[in-house]
Write a protein that holds these residues in place. Structure first.
Motif, PDB file in Angstrom:
ATOM      1  N   MET A 333      15.291  16.254  -6.656  1.00 16.12           N
ATOM      2  CA  MET A 333      15.648  15.078  -5.836  1.00 16.12           C
ATOM      3  C   MET A 333      14.942  13.809  -6.300  1.00 16.12           C
ATOM      4  N   GLY A 334      13.804  13.948  -6.956  1.00 10.93           N
ATOM      5  CA  GLY A 334      13.078  12.774  -7.463  1.00 10.93           C
ATOM      6  C   GLY A 334      12.180  12.147  -6.406  1.00 10.93           C
ATOM      7  N   TRP A 335      11.396  11.145  -6.828  1.00 12.10           N
ATOM      8  CA  TRP A 335      10.379  10.501  -5.966  1.00 12.10           C
ATOM      9  C   TRP A 335      10.989   9.987  -4.662  1.00 12.10           C
ATOM     10  N   ASP A 336      12.085   9.260  -4.745  1.00  7.97           N
ATOM     11  CA  ASP A 336      12.692   8.709  -3.521  1.00  7.97           C
ATOM     12  C   ASP A 336      13.409   9.798  -2.725  1.00  7.97           C
ATOM     13  N   GLY A 337      14.208  10.595  -3.424  1.00  8.25           N
ATOM     14  CA  GLY A 337      14.999  11.637  -2.756  1.00  8.25           C
ATOM     15  C   GLY A 337      14.109  12.653  -2.050  1.00  8.25           C
ATOM     16  N   ALA A 338      13.018  13.032  -2.711  1.00 11.69           N
ATOM     17  CA  ALA A 338      12.096  14.008  -2.108  1.00 11.69           C
ATOM     18  C   ALA A 338      11.492  13.431  -0.832  1.00 11.69           C
ATOM     19  N   GLN A 339      11.136  12.149  -0.876  1.00  8.74           N
ATOM     20  CA  GLN A 339      10.544  11.536   0.326  1.00  8.74           C
ATOM     21  C   GLN A 339      11.568  11.451   1.457  1.00  8.74           C
ATOM     22  N   GLU A 340      12.804  11.165   1.106  1.00 12.33           N
ATOM     23  CA  GLU A 340      13.861  11.138   2.132  1.00 12.33           C
ATOM     24  C   GLU A 340      13.980  12.511   2.801  1.00 12.33           C
ATOM     25  N   TYR A 341      13.974  13.554   1.970  1.00 12.74           N
ATOM     26  CA  TYR A 341      14.062  14.926   2.509  1.00 12.74           C
ATOM     27  C   TYR A 341      12.861  15.196   3.426  1.00 12.74           C
ATOM     28  N   LEU A 342      11.675  14.836   2.948  1.00 11.44           N
ATOM     29  CA  LEU A 342      10.460  15.150   3.700  1.00 11.44           C
ATOM     30  C   LEU A 342      10.375  14.364   5.012  1.00 11.44           C
ATOM     31  N   LYS A 343      10.934  13.174   5.025  1.00  8.53           N
ATOM     32  CA  LYS A 343      10.954  12.402   6.286  1.00  8.53           C
ATOM     33  C   LYS A 343      11.784  13.128   7.339  1.00  8.53           C
ATOM     34  N   LYS A 344      12.794  13.838   6.868  1.00  4.53           N
ATOM     35  CA  LYS A 344      13.677  14.575   7.801  1.00  4.53           C
ATOM     36  C   LYS A 344      13.137  15.979   8.109  1.00  4.53           C
ATOM     37  N   HIS A 345      12.142  16.422   7.364  1.00  5.54           N
ATOM     38  CA  HIS A 345      11.562  17.770   7.563  1.00  5.54           C
ATOM     39  C   HIS A 345      10.046  17.636   7.719  1.00  5.54           C
ATOM     40  N   PRO A 346       9.618  17.064   8.847  1.00  7.62           N
ATOM     41  CA  PRO A 346       8.202  16.704   9.002  1.00  7.62           C
ATOM     42  C   PRO A 346       7.236  17.879   9.008  1.00  7.62           C
ATOM     43  N   HIS A 347       7.739  19.099   9.214  1.00  5.83           N
ATOM     44  CA  HIS A 347       6.835  20.257   9.239  1.00  5.83           C
ATOM     45  C   HIS A 347       6.401  20.662   7.824  1.00  5.83           C
ATOM     46  N   VAL A 348       7.103  20.175   6.793  1.00  7.63           N
ATOM     47  CA  VAL A 348       6.784  20.607   5.420  1.00  7.63           C
ATOM     48  C   VAL A 348       5.484  19.937   4.963  1.00  7.63           C
ATOM     49  N   ARG A 349       4.560  20.759   4.458  1.00  3.24           N
ATOM     50  CA  ARG A 349       3.284  20.218   3.954  1.00  3.24           C
ATOM     51  C   ARG A 349       3.397  20.044   2.446  1.00  3.24           C
ATOM     52  N   ALA A 350       3.603  18.792   2.031  1.00  2.00           N
ATOM     53  CA  ALA A 350       3.919  18.536   0.619  1.00  2.00           C
ATOM     54  C   ALA A 350       3.119  17.363   0.071  1.00  2.00           C
ATOM     55  N   VAL A 351       2.849  17.430  -1.223  1.00  7.31           N
ATOM     56  CA  VAL A 351       2.183  16.339  -1.949  1.00  7.31           C
ATOM     57  C   VAL A 351       3.001  16.045  -3.198  1.00  7.31           C
ATOM     58  N   LEU A 352       3.343  14.789  -3.399  1.00  9.39           N
ATOM     59  CA  LEU A 352       4.099  14.386  -4.584  1.00  9.39           C
ATOM     60  C   LEU A 352       3.217  13.511  -5.463  1.00  9.39           C
ATOM     61  N   VAL A 353       3.344  13.684  -6.772  1.00  6.85           N
ATOM     62  CA  VAL A 353       2.710  12.737  -7.713  1.00  6.85           C
ATOM     63  C   VAL A 353       3.843  12.065  -8.472  1.00  6.85           C
ATOM     64  N   ASN A 354       3.818  10.741  -8.536  1.00  4.32           N
ATOM     65  CA  ASN A 354       4.955  10.037  -9.141  1.00  4.32           C
ATOM     66  C   ASN A 354       4.931  10.118 -10.671  1.00  4.32           C
ATOM     67  N   GLY A 355       5.981   9.583 -11.279  1.00  3.89           N
ATOM     68  CA  GLY A 355       6.190   9.722 -12.719  1.00  3.89           C
ATOM     69  C   GLY A 355       5.055   9.186 -13.567  1.00  3.89           C
ATOM     70  N   ASP A 356       4.482   8.024 -13.184  1.00  3.50           N
ATOM     71  CA  ASP A 356       3.394   7.485 -14.021  1.00  3.50           C
ATOM     72  C   ASP A 356       2.018   7.980 -13.573  1.00  3.50           C
ATOM     73  N   LYS A 357       2.007   8.914 -12.636  1.00  2.86           N
ATOM     74  CA  LYS A 357       0.787   9.613 -12.195  1.00  2.86           C
ATOM     75  C   LYS A 357      -0.230   8.686 -11.549  1.00  2.86           C
ATOM     76  N   LYS A 358       0.251   7.560 -10.997  1.00  4.61           N
ATOM     77  CA  LYS A 358      -0.681   6.635 -10.354  1.00  4.61           C
ATOM     78  C   LYS A 358      -0.565   6.680  -8.837  1.00  4.61           C
ATOM     79  N   ARG A 359       0.564   7.225  -8.357  1.00  8.42           N
ATOM     80  CA  ARG A 359       0.788   7.235  -6.916  1.00  8.42           C
ATOM     81  C   ARG A 359       0.972   8.655  -6.395  1.00  8.42           C
ATOM     82  N   VAL A 360       0.431   8.874  -5.196  1.00  3.13           N
ATOM     83  CA  VAL A 360       0.562  10.171  -4.523  1.00  3.13           C
ATOM     84  C   VAL A 360       1.181   9.908  -3.158  1.00  3.13           C
ATOM     85  N   ALA A 361       2.156  10.726  -2.781  1.00  2.00           N
ATOM     86  CA  ALA A 361       2.708  10.642  -1.426  1.00  2.00           C
ATOM     87  C   ALA A 361       2.519  12.000  -0.773  1.00  2.00           C
ATOM     88  N   ALA A 362       1.933  11.988   0.426  1.00  2.55           N
ATOM     89  CA  ALA A 362       1.667  13.247   1.134  1.00  2.55           C
ATOM     90  C   ALA A 362       2.277  13.185   2.523  1.00  2.55           C
TER      91      ALA A 362
END
Ligand code: FAD
Ligand code: MG
Length: 391
Positions: A333-362
């Motif tokens: 799904m990619g950086w944006d798509g994964a976050q969209e999914y996770l916003k709709k599934h708040p119970h999922v415990r997930a950590v994303l690291v973006n393509g240039d490895k400078k940003r983390v979304a949890a």
């Protein structure tokens, strides 16, 4: 059949553990089909594994450590016991279960259920109950992720063969033809008189590479617990399940590999309280041609490795298999798509690291247990979408 013990040897230090105790044991064995050249290749793959078990400050004497090759990667078993005999028993139980399930679920073994289903070319094939169970879960995960995870991607995986010596960039018409074969809805599973059968489309090829490692972790953890091995940390190529506690009687501590950094360098840690951690990334299995990197996670829509908007996706779950599949799907799904999914599934415990490895979304659900240890990383929280209240 094919598992010949090599010789006891120190566990590869590149794996990222700091051993101080002479009570740590390592036994390396591997399939007879691996040559020493292959062994080196496997070690280098493992050296890039995704999630690392962080050793406690010093291992208490009763944690025993074993390593071996299976599932095309390095697996590591740490078990806390009173005696080496008990630890050996726990390790053997774990390894026997890995080997049993690998024989059934591996697309790399000709006699496996997966290979038989693929060779069945649209006919019903008798399978083991575990294969039926995993296929059903795969269908659930494919539906849940709108086909971002799709086990019928096998032909495309083979076209690219990213993790094999014959890797290549397939021609556009090959990709086009094989995208047409991808459709998880054609997988059928049935039970008749206590026996299980599966069928796929006559031109389809399945692979369970994106979920079976997690499933095997679940089954091994279940078995070792049943056999009285209460405190076990299993790591299969960096996908980890922990039961019980570590040598300090605390939850096992896990470090999440910093994508692209030296093996063992982690960007975040978390405790593992009878749970699992799965990671999908683009830095473990890939090849580079003409300066372009081609990794192993394929978009069912484009038939190509997904664009590098993410470097890794990590999920902590009560069980491994669904998390394993979801990691792969979120990566697709990619950086944006994964976050969209996770916003709709708040119970999922997930950590994303973006393509240039400078940003983390949890996700908010993981925030309290996650410690990001690289200060330069920009960390953001994925806020769940507001649920509509029904009046
Ligand atoms: P994940 O993200 O969990 O999975 C990625 C894998 O899933 C890809 O490699 C591909 O197979 C598949 N995939 C790609 N895109 C998609 C998609 N959109 N939807 C669904 N699936 C997708 N490797 C060897 O080199 N030799 C072996 O002998 C070998 N034996 C194995 C036996 C078993 C039982 C299993 C489960 C794996 C085996 N592997 C082998 C594969 C190896 O361990 C893989 O690296 C692993 O399965 C991929 O897991 P991951 O956690 O790295 O990535
Ligand atoms: Mg995985």
């Amino acid at each position: 059949m094919r598992r010949t013990p090599l010789k006891a040897m120190p566990f590869p230090m590149a794996f990222g553990f700091s051993f101080g105790a002479d009570k740590i044991f390592a036994a390396i064995s591997f399939r007879t089909t691996y040559t020493i050249k292959m062994l080196n290749k496997v070690i280098s793959t493992v050296a890039l594994s995704l999630t690392i078990a962080v050793a406690p400050n010093s291992f208490a004497k009763e944690v025993f450590n074993y390593g071996t090759f299976a599932l095309g990667t390095l697996i590591n078993v740490q078990t806390k016991n009173d005696t080496k005999e008990e630890a050996d028993y726990c390790y053997k139980e774990a390894l026997d279960e890995v080997n049993r399930l690998e024989d059934i679920l591996s697309a790399y073994i000709d006699s496996s259920d997966v290979s038989k289903i693929n060779k069945g070319r649209g006919t019903w094939v008798k399978i083991n109950p575990e294969t039926a169970q995993l296929l059903k879960l795969s269908l659930t995960m494919a539906a849940d992720t709108a086909g971002a995870f799709d086990p019928t991607i096998g032909a495309l995986v083979k076209d690219w063969s990213v993790d094999q010596p014959e890797h290549r960039i397939p021609k556009a018409d090959e990709i086009h033809a094989d995208i047409a074969k991808v459709d998880w809805k054609k997988i059928e599973v049935k039970e008749e008189n206590g026996e299980y059968f599966a069928k796929i489309g006559d031109d389809q090829t399945i692979t369970l590479g994106g979920i079976a490692k997690g499933y095997i972790l679940d089954k091994v953890a279940e078995l070792t617990t049943k056999k009285g091995c209460k405190d076990v940390l299993l790591s299969f190529g960096g996908d980890i399940t922990g039961t019980g506690t570590n040598g300090k009687d605390k939850p096992w501590m896990i470090g999440i590999q910093y994508p692209g950094a030296k093996t063992g360098q982690y960007f975040a840690t978390l405790p593992l309280d009878n749970e699992s951690v799965q990671t999908s990334g683009d830095y473990e299995r890939f090849f580079i041609q003409d300066g372009v990197k081609y990794h192993h996670i394929i978009s069912p829509v484009t038939g190509k490795p997904v664009p590098a908007t993410l470097s890794s996706v990590t999920i902590i779950g009560s069980t491994s298999a669904p998390a394993d599949a979801l990691c792969t799907a979120l990566f697709v799904m990619g950086w944006d798509g994964a976050q969209e999914y996770l916003k709709k599934h708040p119970h999922v415990r997930a950590v994303l690291v973006n393509g240039d490895k400078k940003r983390v979304a949890a996700t908010e659900a993981i925030k309290d247990i996650l410690t990001v240890v690289v200060p330069t990383l920009e960390v953001q929280t994925i806020i769940p979408e507001k649920q509509e209240t029904v009046k």
